[in-house]
Design an enzyme around this catalytic site. Structure first.
Site, PDB file in Angstrom:
ATOM      1  N   LYS A   1     -12.420   2.339  -4.566  1.00 31.54           N
ATOM      2  CA  LYS A   1     -11.639   2.822  -3.411  1.00 31.54           C
ATOM      3  C   LYS A   1     -10.396   3.591  -3.873  1.00 31.54           C
ATOM      4  O   LYS A   1     -10.135   4.697  -3.426  1.00 31.54           O
ATOM      5  CB  LYS A   1     -11.200   1.646  -2.506  1.00 31.54           C
ATOM      6  CG  LYS A   1     -12.357   0.798  -1.979  1.00 31.54           C
ATOM      7  CD  LYS A   1     -11.879  -0.316  -1.086  1.00 31.54           C
ATOM      8  CE  LYS A   1     -11.038  -1.384  -1.760  1.00 31.54           C
ATOM      9  NZ  LYS A   1     -11.741  -2.177  -2.787  1.00 31.54           N
TER      10      LYS A   1
ATOM     11  N   ARG B   1      -9.530  -5.450   6.602  1.00 31.60           N
ATOM     12  CA  ARG B   1     -10.289  -6.347   5.723  1.00 31.60           C
ATOM     13  C   ARG B   1     -10.814  -7.567   6.464  1.00 31.60           C
ATOM     14  O   ARG B   1     -11.452  -8.416   5.849  1.00 31.60           O
ATOM     15  CB  ARG B   1      -9.356  -6.839   4.622  1.00 31.60           C
ATOM     16  CG  ARG B   1      -9.715  -6.352   3.239  1.00 31.60           C
ATOM     17  CD  ARG B   1      -8.582  -6.780   2.355  1.00 31.60           C
ATOM     18  NE  ARG B   1      -8.922  -6.884   0.994  1.00 31.60           N
ATOM     19  CZ  ARG B   1      -8.539  -5.987   0.069  1.00 31.60           C
ATOM     20  NH1 ARG B   1      -7.863  -4.929   0.416  1.00 31.60           N
ATOM     21  NH2 ARG B   1      -8.827  -6.181  -1.174  1.00 31.60           N
TER      22      ARG B   1
ATOM     23  N   ARG C   1      -3.206  -5.270 -13.646  1.00 25.47           N
ATOM     24  CA  ARG C   1      -2.913  -6.166 -12.533  1.00 25.47           C
ATOM     25  C   ARG C   1      -3.126  -7.624 -12.911  1.00 25.47           C
ATOM     26  O   ARG C   1      -4.065  -7.947 -13.615  1.00 25.47           O
ATOM     27  CB  ARG C   1      -3.805  -5.801 -11.331  1.00 25.47           C
ATOM     28  CG  ARG C   1      -3.273  -4.627 -10.559  1.00 25.47           C
ATOM     29  CD  ARG C   1      -4.231  -4.075  -9.542  1.00 25.47           C
ATOM     30  NE  ARG C   1      -4.933  -5.053  -8.737  1.00 25.47           N
ATOM     31  CZ  ARG C   1      -5.773  -4.720  -7.766  1.00 25.47           C
ATOM     32  NH1 ARG C   1      -5.994  -3.450  -7.480  1.00 25.47           N
ATOM     33  NH2 ARG C   1      -6.405  -5.660  -7.081  1.00 25.47           N
TER      34      ARG C   1
HETATM   35  P1  AP5 Z   1     -10.740   1.102  -8.452  1.00 21.75           P
HETATM   36  O1  AP5 Z   1     -10.839   2.464  -7.861  1.00 21.75           O
HETATM   37  O2  AP5 Z   1      -9.413   0.665  -8.948  1.00 21.75           O
HETATM   38  O3  AP5 Z   1     -11.378   0.031  -7.452  1.00 21.75           O
HETATM   39  P2  AP5 Z   1     -10.889  -0.501  -6.038  1.00 21.75           P
HETATM   40  O4  AP5 Z   1     -12.051  -0.435  -5.106  1.00 21.75           O
HETATM   41  O5  AP5 Z   1      -9.626   0.175  -5.624  1.00 21.75           O
HETATM   42  O6  AP5 Z   1     -10.681  -2.021  -6.392  1.00 21.75           O
HETATM   43  P3  AP5 Z   1      -9.455  -3.012  -6.140  1.00 21.75           P
HETATM   44  O7  AP5 Z   1      -9.587  -4.096  -7.166  1.00 21.75           O
HETATM   45  O8  AP5 Z   1      -8.154  -2.268  -6.071  1.00 21.75           O
HETATM   46  O9  AP5 Z   1      -9.809  -3.562  -4.755  1.00 21.75           O
HETATM   47  P4  AP5 Z   1      -9.258  -4.833  -4.113  1.00 21.75           P
HETATM   48  O10 AP5 Z   1      -9.753  -4.633  -2.757  1.00 21.75           O
HETATM   49  O11 AP5 Z   1      -9.642  -6.092  -4.777  1.00 21.75           O
HETATM   50  O12 AP5 Z   1      -7.671  -4.776  -4.392  1.00 21.75           O
HETATM   51  P5  AP5 Z   1      -6.447  -4.394  -3.466  1.00 21.75           P
HETATM   52  O13 AP5 Z   1      -5.401  -3.842  -4.333  1.00 21.75           O
HETATM   53  O14 AP5 Z   1      -6.893  -3.628  -2.290  1.00 21.75           O
HETATM   54  O15 AP5 Z   1     -11.808   1.030  -9.657  1.00 21.75           O
HETATM   55  C1  AP5 Z   1     -11.892  -0.102 -10.488  1.00 21.75           C
HETATM   56  C2  AP5 Z   1     -12.151   0.323 -11.953  1.00 21.75           C
HETATM   57  O16 AP5 Z   1     -13.430   0.925 -12.030  1.00 21.75           O
HETATM   58  C3  AP5 Z   1     -11.163   1.356 -12.490  1.00 21.75           C
HETATM   59  O17 AP5 Z   1     -10.896   1.037 -13.828  1.00 21.75           O
HETATM   60  C4  AP5 Z   1     -11.902   2.697 -12.386  1.00 21.75           C
HETATM   61  O18 AP5 Z   1     -11.508   3.590 -13.411  1.00 21.75           O
HETATM   62  C5  AP5 Z   1     -13.364   2.266 -12.526  1.00 21.75           C
HETATM   63  N1  AP5 Z   1     -14.267   3.053 -11.688  1.00 21.75           N
HETATM   64  C6  AP5 Z   1     -14.072   3.433 -10.381  1.00 21.75           C
HETATM   65  N2  AP5 Z   1     -15.143   4.110  -9.916  1.00 21.75           N
HETATM   66  C7  AP5 Z   1     -16.042   4.143 -10.945  1.00 21.75           C
HETATM   67  C8  AP5 Z   1     -17.358   4.714 -11.070  1.00 21.75           C
HETATM   68  N3  AP5 Z   1     -17.960   5.379 -10.070  1.00 21.75           N
HETATM   69  N4  AP5 Z   1     -17.974   4.551 -12.256  1.00 21.75           N
HETATM   70  C9  AP5 Z   1     -17.372   3.889 -13.309  1.00 21.75           C
HETATM   71  N5  AP5 Z   1     -16.129   3.342 -13.241  1.00 21.75           N
HETATM   72  C10 AP5 Z   1     -15.474   3.461 -12.069  1.00 21.75           C
HETATM   73  O19 AP5 Z   1      -5.991  -5.832  -2.944  1.00 21.75           O
HETATM   74  C11 AP5 Z   1      -5.418  -6.787  -3.815  1.00 21.75           C
HETATM   75  C12 AP5 Z   1      -5.071  -8.058  -3.043  1.00 21.75           C
HETATM   76  O20 AP5 Z   1      -4.081  -7.754  -2.026  1.00 21.75           O
HETATM   77  C13 AP5 Z   1      -6.211  -8.719  -2.274  1.00 21.75           C
HETATM   78  O21 AP5 Z   1      -6.968  -9.565  -3.099  1.00 21.75           O
HETATM   79  C14 AP5 Z   1      -5.438  -9.471  -1.186  1.00 21.75           C
HETATM   80  O22 AP5 Z   1      -4.854 -10.649  -1.696  1.00 21.75           O
HETATM   81  C15 AP5 Z   1      -4.314  -8.508  -0.837  1.00 21.75           C
HETATM   82  N6  AP5 Z   1      -4.663  -7.583   0.258  1.00 21.75           N
HETATM   83  C16 AP5 Z   1      -4.720  -6.215   0.186  1.00 21.75           C
HETATM   84  N7  AP5 Z   1      -5.055  -5.697   1.375  1.00 21.75           N
HETATM   85  C17 AP5 Z   1      -5.203  -6.729   2.225  1.00 21.75           C
HETATM   86  C18 AP5 Z   1      -5.560  -6.823   3.604  1.00 21.75           C
HETATM   87  N8  AP5 Z   1      -5.823  -5.727   4.336  1.00 21.75           N
HETATM   88  N9  AP5 Z   1      -5.627  -8.055   4.161  1.00 21.75           N
HETATM   89  C19 AP5 Z   1      -5.336  -9.177   3.442  1.00 21.75           C
HETATM   90  N10 AP5 Z   1      -5.003  -9.160   2.124  1.00 21.75           N
HETATM   91  C20 AP5 Z   1      -4.933  -7.945   1.519  1.00 21.75           C
HETATM   92 MG    MG Z   2      -7.637  -0.473  -5.316  1.00 24.34          MG
END
Ligand code: AP5
Ligand code: MG
Length: 219
Positions: free
Chosen positions: A13, A88, A161
């Protein structure tokens, strides 16, 4: 362009949001990044948020809804935005509908990235990002063109992270399948749902997204 990006942790994402931001000149509204910034700034409430995030669980809906509602009022969202990590839960999805209706905003697309569980674990464990512009990298899957220097801004320092560890990943994936995946049928009915194979190469995922978006927004 007004978009939602859906997908499990590590689906890509944030990676795709960066390319879409550049293409459409719109901001990425990453709730994870917003929460991490608030936690780094430090306050009593943020300590609780920090604990929840480090355990891989979801932060309460009420707080998240307020965060996005406030952010959508900022002037840089006038021409569009990419919601990355919100909604979410069903409650967040309903609240978002109300926010959009109130602001007379119509979504152009809800992009859902599909990925294999094993692949996302590998992606998350090796992930790091530029500490200045947030551009995401991976130890083996996506390294900077010049080692140690960010492709996007030339910065030379990177961060990892705290929730990117094998223990927390299971909780994060469970939270996704229990709370977030159930909103997919809701968006499928909206007519704006775009499913993209997130297992392709990064730029192939990007091209697949814009191909559908640009066909849909022509009419
Ligand atoms: P990346 O693009 O970083 O993946 P992502 O989908 O953004 O994954 P996240 O881990 O950020 O998602 P998340 O939903 O767990 O975390 P968030 O910060 O939103 O890609 C990952 C890796 O893969 C990178 O190294 C990249 O280079 C590689 N990659 C990407 N695409 C690729 C491809 N096609 N091929 C090969 N490699 C690839 O949330 C964190 C925390 O915040 C949650 O756990 C929760 O506690 C809280 N939170 C956030 N939003 C909410 C909400 N709305 N409600 C409640 N809690 C929330
Ligand atoms: Mg992310």
């Amino acid at each position: 362009m007004k978009l939602i990006l859906l997908g499990p942790p590590g689906a890509g994402k944030g990676t795709q949001a960066h390319y879409l931001m550049d293409r459409y000149n719109i901001p990425q509204l990453s709730t994870g990044d917003m929460l991490r910034a608030a936690v780094n700034a430090g306050s009593a409430v943020d300590k609780e948020v920090k604990t929840i995030m480090e355990s891989g669980n979801l932060v309460p809906d009420k707080l998240m809804i307020k965060l996005i509602s406030t952010r959508l009022n900022e002037p840089d969202c006038e021409n569009g935005f990419i919601l990355d990590g919100f909604p979410r839960t069903e409650e967040q999805a309903h609240a978002l509908d109300a926010m959009l209706l109130e602001r007379k905003i119509i979504l152009d697309g809800v992009v859902s990235l599909t990925v294999d569980k094993e692949a996302v674990i590998k992606r998350i464990v090796g992930r790091y990002s530029c500490s200045a512009c947030g551009m995401g990298y991976h130890d083996t899957l996506k390294t900077p063109k010049v080692p140690g220097i960010c492709d996007g801004c030339g910065n030379e320092s990177f961060t990892r992270r705290k929730d990117d560890n094998a223990d927390t990943i299971t909780a994060r994936l469970n939270a996704y399948f229990e709370k977030t995946a159930p909103i997919i049928p809701y968006y499928k009915k909206s007519g704006k749902f775009i499913e993209v194979d997130g297992m392709q190469k990064i730029m192939d995922v990007h091209n697949a997204i814009i191909k559908v978006l640009e066909i849909n927004t022509k009419h």
